[in-house]
Design a protein around this motif. Structure first.
Motif, PDB file in Angstrom:
ATOM      1  N   ILE A   7     -75.090  37.051 -26.602  1.00  0.00           N
ATOM      2  CA  ILE A   7     -76.218  36.748 -27.096  1.00  0.00           C
ATOM      3  C   ILE A   7     -76.551  35.435 -27.351  1.00  0.00           C
ATOM      4  O   ILE A   7     -77.598  35.129 -26.777  1.00  0.00           O
ATOM      5  N   PHE A   8     -75.785  34.181 -27.018  1.00  0.00           N
ATOM      6  CA  PHE A   8     -76.204  33.003 -26.896  1.00  0.00           C
ATOM      7  C   PHE A   8     -76.442  32.538 -25.396  1.00  0.00           C
ATOM      8  O   PHE A   8     -77.541  31.682 -25.545  1.00  0.00           O
ATOM      9  N   GLU A   9     -75.854  33.430 -24.607  1.00  0.00           N
ATOM     10  CA  GLU A   9     -76.279  32.974 -23.280  1.00  0.00           C
ATOM     11  C   GLU A   9     -77.955  33.256 -22.905  1.00  0.00           C
ATOM     12  O   GLU A   9     -78.886  33.122 -22.641  1.00  0.00           O
ATOM     13  N   SER A  10     -78.003  35.080 -23.118  1.00  0.00           N
ATOM     14  CA  SER A  10     -79.626  35.546 -23.152  1.00  0.00           C
ATOM     15  C   SER A  10     -80.285  34.849 -23.972  1.00  0.00           C
ATOM     16  O   SER A  10     -81.710  35.407 -23.668  1.00  0.00           O
ATOM     17  N   GLU A  11     -80.176  34.649 -25.224  1.00  0.00           N
ATOM     18  CA  GLU A  11     -81.032  33.984 -26.073  1.00  0.00           C
ATOM     19  C   GLU A  11     -81.542  32.312 -26.305  1.00  0.00           C
ATOM     20  O   GLU A  11     -82.337  31.868 -26.778  1.00  0.00           O
ATOM     21  N   LYS A  12     -80.386  31.986 -25.085  1.00  0.00           N
ATOM     22  CA  LYS A  12     -80.649  30.141 -24.485  1.00  0.00           C
ATOM     23  C   LYS A  12     -79.734  30.006 -25.759  1.00  0.00           C
ATOM     24  O   LYS A  12     -80.574  28.904 -26.365  1.00  0.00           O
ATOM     25  N   LEU A  13     -79.036  30.132 -27.133  1.00  0.00           N
ATOM     26  CA  LEU A  13     -78.519  29.371 -28.209  1.00  0.00           C
ATOM     27  C   LEU A  13     -77.352  28.372 -28.377  1.00  0.00           C
ATOM     28  O   LEU A  13     -77.776  27.405 -29.521  1.00  0.00           O
ATOM     29  N   GLY A  14     -76.945  28.716 -27.266  1.00  0.00           N
ATOM     30  CA  GLY A  14     -76.435  27.546 -27.453  1.00  0.00           C
ATOM     31  C   GLY A  14     -74.698  27.799 -25.770  1.00  0.00           C
ATOM     32  O   GLY A  14     -75.177  28.704 -25.117  1.00  0.00           O
ATOM     33  N   GLU A  15     -73.626  27.523 -26.058  1.00  0.00           N
ATOM     34  CA  GLU A  15     -72.822  27.748 -25.442  1.00  0.00           C
ATOM     35  C   GLU A  15     -71.644  27.975 -25.498  1.00  0.00           C
ATOM     36  O   GLU A  15     -71.036  26.890 -26.781  1.00  0.00           O
ATOM     37  N   TRP A  16     -70.473  28.285 -25.505  1.00  0.00           N
ATOM     38  CA  TRP A  16     -69.046  28.140 -26.215  1.00  0.00           C
ATOM     39  C   TRP A  16     -68.364  27.175 -25.870  1.00  0.00           C
ATOM     40  O   TRP A  16     -69.031  26.277 -24.299  1.00  0.00           O
ATOM     41  N   PHE A  17     -68.501  25.967 -26.571  1.00  0.00           N
ATOM     42  CA  PHE A  17     -67.099  25.458 -25.695  1.00  0.00           C
ATOM     43  C   PHE A  17     -65.718  26.106 -25.908  1.00  0.00           C
ATOM     44  O   PHE A  17     -64.566  24.290 -25.030  1.00  0.00           O
ATOM     45  N   ALA A  18     -64.752  26.562 -26.903  1.00  0.00           N
ATOM     46  CA  ALA A  18     -63.363  26.149 -26.533  1.00  0.00           C
ATOM     47  C   ALA A  18     -63.116  27.322 -28.118  1.00  0.00           C
ATOM     48  O   ALA A  18     -63.839  27.831 -28.757  1.00  0.00           O
ATOM     49  N   GLY A  19     -61.936  27.447 -27.154  1.00  0.00           N
ATOM     50  CA  GLY A  19     -61.673  29.457 -28.006  1.00  0.00           C
ATOM     51  C   GLY A  19     -59.960  29.017 -28.013  1.00  0.00           C
ATOM     52  O   GLY A  19     -59.444  28.830 -27.159  1.00  0.00           O
ATOM     53  N   ASP A  20     -58.904  28.923 -29.467  1.00  0.00           N
ATOM     54  CA  ASP A  20     -58.021  29.408 -29.641  1.00  0.00           C
ATOM     55  C   ASP A  20     -57.239  29.468 -30.726  1.00  0.00           C
ATOM     56  O   ASP A  20     -58.437  30.253 -31.595  1.00  0.00           O
ATOM     57  N   MET A  21     -55.875  29.851 -30.945  1.00  0.00           N
ATOM     58  CA  MET A  21     -55.424  29.936 -32.106  1.00  0.00           C
ATOM     59  C   MET A  21     -55.027  28.993 -33.745  1.00  0.00           C
ATOM     60  O   MET A  21     -53.554  28.382 -32.152  1.00  0.00           O
ATOM     61  N   GLY A  22     -54.983  29.253 -34.007  1.00  0.00           N
ATOM     62  CA  GLY A  22     -54.403  28.058 -35.079  1.00  0.00           C
ATOM     63  C   GLY A  22     -54.260  29.057 -36.208  1.00  0.00           C
ATOM     64  O   GLY A  22     -53.821  29.843 -36.208  1.00  0.00           O
ATOM     65  N   PRO A  23     -53.744  27.722 -37.444  1.00  0.00           N
ATOM     66  CA  PRO A  23     -53.029  28.593 -38.739  1.00  0.00           C
ATOM     67  C   PRO A  23     -53.876  29.095 -39.155  1.00  0.00           C
ATOM     68  O   PRO A  23     -52.987  30.148 -39.688  1.00  0.00           O
ATOM     69  N   GLY A  24     -54.877  28.845 -39.217  1.00  0.00           N
ATOM     70  CA  GLY A  24     -55.255  30.136 -40.013  1.00  0.00           C
ATOM     71  C   GLY A  24     -56.219  31.241 -39.458  1.00  0.00           C
ATOM     72  O   GLY A  24     -57.061  31.981 -40.080  1.00  0.00           O
ATOM     73  N   GLY A  25     -56.047  31.788 -38.313  1.00  0.00           N
ATOM     74  CA  GLY A  25     -56.211  32.556 -36.753  1.00  0.00           C
ATOM     75  C   GLY A  25     -57.096  32.115 -36.104  1.00  0.00           C
ATOM     76  O   GLY A  25     -56.889  31.212 -35.465  1.00  0.00           O
ATOM     77  N   GLY A  26     -58.094  33.048 -35.533  1.00  0.00           N
ATOM     78  CA  GLY A  26     -58.767  32.717 -34.461  1.00  0.00           C
ATOM     79  C   GLY A  26     -59.930  31.422 -34.579  1.00  0.00           C
ATOM     80  O   GLY A  26     -60.700  31.542 -35.429  1.00  0.00           O
ATOM     81  N   ASN A  27     -60.018  30.643 -33.468  1.00  0.00           N
ATOM     82  CA  ASN A  27     -61.657  29.452 -33.570  1.00  0.00           C
ATOM     83  C   ASN A  27     -61.578  29.945 -32.437  1.00  0.00           C
ATOM     84  O   ASN A  27     -61.228  30.119 -30.785  1.00  0.00           O
ATOM     85  N   ILE A  28     -63.508  29.715 -32.788  1.00  0.00           N
ATOM     86  CA  ILE A  28     -63.941  30.023 -31.435  1.00  0.00           C
ATOM     87  C   ILE A  28     -65.251  28.494 -31.387  1.00  0.00           C
ATOM     88  O   ILE A  28     -66.073  28.362 -32.906  1.00  0.00           O
ATOM     89  N   LEU A  29     -65.349  27.565 -31.103  1.00  0.00           N
ATOM     90  CA  LEU A  29     -66.192  26.232 -30.758  1.00  0.00           C
ATOM     91  C   LEU A  29     -66.946  26.737 -30.464  1.00  0.00           C
ATOM     92  O   LEU A  29     -67.137  26.572 -29.091  1.00  0.00           O
ATOM     93  N   TYR A  30     -68.665  26.125 -30.477  1.00  0.00           N
ATOM     94  CA  TYR A  30     -70.003  26.433 -29.572  1.00  0.00           C
ATOM     95  C   TYR A  30     -70.331  24.721 -30.017  1.00  0.00           C
ATOM     96  O   TYR A  30     -70.908  24.338 -30.724  1.00  0.00           O
TER      97      TYR A  30
END
Length: 95
Positions: A17-40
């Motif tokens: 969605i972000f790519e097709s609508e030019k809303l932002g871009e992925w920066f990083a993703g990882d697993m942390g102590p609280g669960g999954g993290n996605i940064l944009y």
């Protein structure tokens, strides 16, 4: 492994969605102590939030997800502010 797969699935849907609508871009993703993290890096906050919330609802994760934004104090100093859910008062683990 289930949490990681779910994070990757959600990440793929948001990325599309972000790519097709030019809303932002992925920066990083990882697993942390609280669960999954996605940064944009987000260009249009309101539209990006609507897209993210739509994916979370579709994935049945809207009730178990926090969304934070990085508030920059300087280039080397920042904190995270929870912006979803708007009435959230708990902790936010930034490690």
């Amino acid at each position: 492994m289930d949490v990681m797969r779910k994070r990757q699935d959600v990440e793929d849907k948001i990325n599309s969605i972000f790519e097709s609508e030019k809303l932002g871009e992925w920066f990083a993703g990882d697993m942390g102590p609280g669960g999954g993290n996605i940064l944009y890096d987000v260009y249009q906050v309101d539209d990006a939030m609507q897209a993210i919330l739509g994916v979370l609802k579709q994935s049945k994760l809207e009730g178990s997800t926090l969304i934070g934004r990085r508030v920059l104090l300087s280039d080397q100093d920042w904190f995270y502010e929870v912006i979803y859910p708007s009435n959230y008062t708990g902790g936010f683990n930034t490690m």
